[in-house]
Design an enzyme around this catalytic site. Structure first.
Site, mmCIF file in Angstrom:
data_model
loop_
_atom_site.group_PDB
_atom_site.id
_atom_site.type_symbol
_atom_site.label_atom_id
_atom_site.label_comp_id
_atom_site.label_asym_id
_atom_site.label_seq_id
_atom_site.Cartn_x
_atom_site.Cartn_y
_atom_site.Cartn_z
ATOM 1 N N LYS A 163 23.844 41.221 42.471
ATOM 2 C CA LYS A 163 24.625 41.789 43.572
ATOM 3 C C LYS A 163 26.106 41.857 43.193
ATOM 4 C CE LYS A 163 25.301 37.342 45.909
ATOM 5 N NZ LYS A 163 25.188 36.599 47.178
ATOM 6 N N TYR B 25 59.315 42.136 40.989
ATOM 7 C CA TYR B 25 59.619 42.125 42.413
ATOM 8 C C TYR B 25 59.985 40.714 42.887
ATOM 9 C CZ TYR B 25 57.345 46.731 42.701
ATOM 10 O OH TYR B 25 56.995 48.053 42.528
#
Length: 384
Positions: free
Chosen positions: A38, A273
């Site tokens: 999955k 940043y």
């Protein structure tokens, strides 16, 4: 395979899967393996992993959704596939058209499936989910509430062929006395359900309860299948967690990116940043072509996470950006644009692990690996 590597990429060592499956089987004994693929095999590539597992003799796969099941079918995987989660009503037709096994997430859901199957004159394959303590999906069978009647009714639905029964462990990774007692009681409850079914003249079918840590810590419980996910990929959820067994796993995923720019900055200049990193001396900085949109968590910014540049471990500096991050390569004698940087894996005798990222992100390896995004190519491992 791509001819060149222009940004970042993951390499999958499919040959190591067979080794890891063998290590699992040593612990699981006679219990067969259901390969859980999955979430794109936890970011490793569901089709690639399923095909490698099939070569190891795996004949059952677990997925979370109809979309994932259909992806395997379209890739030629004809073995049994169990959907562990919910399939919407409008997609019920795929279950019989593609011969897919559906887990019965609740008794009411089983009634919906049966009504559809009866109306369309088909029989749907299913596994009964029993909730022995996870409190997520399935019919509750716990000390506070034992809905044995609903479990029996699911087996007797006219157009549902219940071929198996399963449950799930929430704390099999914990070895405290309380957690071990909880898990052992879940096993007792599960066995009680099986015995009750047999007393009703019902054959339970395929029985499975063990997830990865359920295998590592509880060995062969005598059921038909176990459900490893990360284990055949060569990792556990958290390297710091003690386990009972001692497997020799080989991680199958490595993650790389290229250097896009190298420059010197001076004392007092800041990086990225927020200006959270300010150089306290002249510093050689390499910009690396991987960021949080590729799956490198922004949360690990400014935590001294190391990557390997030309065989030297170097710290990330400044905030990780969407597509890029920066590394202090002052101690790397020679580094230039295009050089290969190892984010997860080994390079020139040095090693960095996914667990190092997960710990700094306050997460688990399941999440870290699953979050490697689709724009990162998964390539078959090259000989270096």
């Amino acid at each position: 395979m791509l001819e060149s590597y222009s940004r970042c990429w993951a390499e999958i060592d499919t040959t190591a899967i067979a080794h890891n499956v063998n290590e699992i089987q040593k612990i699981a004994g006679n219990t067969k393996i259901m390969g859980i693929v999955k979430a794109n095999a936890y970011g490793h590539g569901d089709v690639t992993c399923a095909k490698a597992l099939r070569e190891c003799g795996i004949d059952f796969f677990g997925v979370s959704s109809i979309d994932e099941a259909l992806r395997l079918r379209q890739a030629g995987i004809q073995e049994n596939i169990l959907i562990l989660g919910y399939t919407p009503n409008e997609h019920f037709h795929y279950l019989h058209e593609q011969n897919i096994v559906q887990s019965l997430v609740s008794f009411e859901y089983a009634l919906q499936l049966n009504a559809y199957a009866k109306e369309n004159n088909v029989v749907l394959r299913a596994h009964c989910k029993v909730d022995t303590g996870m409190c997520r999906t399935g019919i509750i069978y716990q000390d506070q509430e034992k809905n044995m009647d609903k479990i029996i009714q699911e087996y007797r639905l006219s157009h549902i062929q219940v071929e198996g029964i399963f449950s799930h462990f929430p704390v099999s990774d914990e070895l405290s006395n309380v957690s071990k007692a909880f898990t052992l009681h879940q096993i007792e409850l599960f066995q009680e359900v099986l015995e009750n079914l047999k007393q009703e003249g019902i054959e339970p079918g395929i029985r499975h309860i063990q997830n990865s840590y359920g295998i590592l810590n509880y060995g062969d419980l005598g059921f038909d299948y176990c459900r490893p996910g990360l284990l055949y990929m060569g990792v556990t959820s958290d390297d710091s967690i003690d386990i009972v067994s001692n497997p020799d796993f080989i991680p199958i995923l490595s993650l790389y990116a290229n250097v896009s720019l190298v420059k010197w900055i001076q004392k007092g200049q800041s990086v990225s940043y927020g200006r959270h990193y300010i150089a306290n001396k002249p510093t050689k900085v390499a910009t690396i072509s991987i960021g949080y949109a590729d799956g490198l968590p922004r949360m690990v910014s400014n935590q001294n996470l190391e990557v390997i540049v030309n065989g030297v471990k170097c710290p990330l500096i400044g905030n990780i950006c969407m597509d890029q991050c920066m590394v202090d390569v002052t101690n790397v004698e020679s580094v230039q644009q295009g050089d290969e940087v190892c984010i997860i894996g080994t390079q020139k005798g040095q090693r960095v692990t996914v667990d190092e990222i997960s710990r700094k992100a306050h997460s688990i390896n399941n999440e870290t690996l699953s979050c490697i995004t689709s724009r990162v190519p998964r390539l078959e491992k090259r000989v270096k």
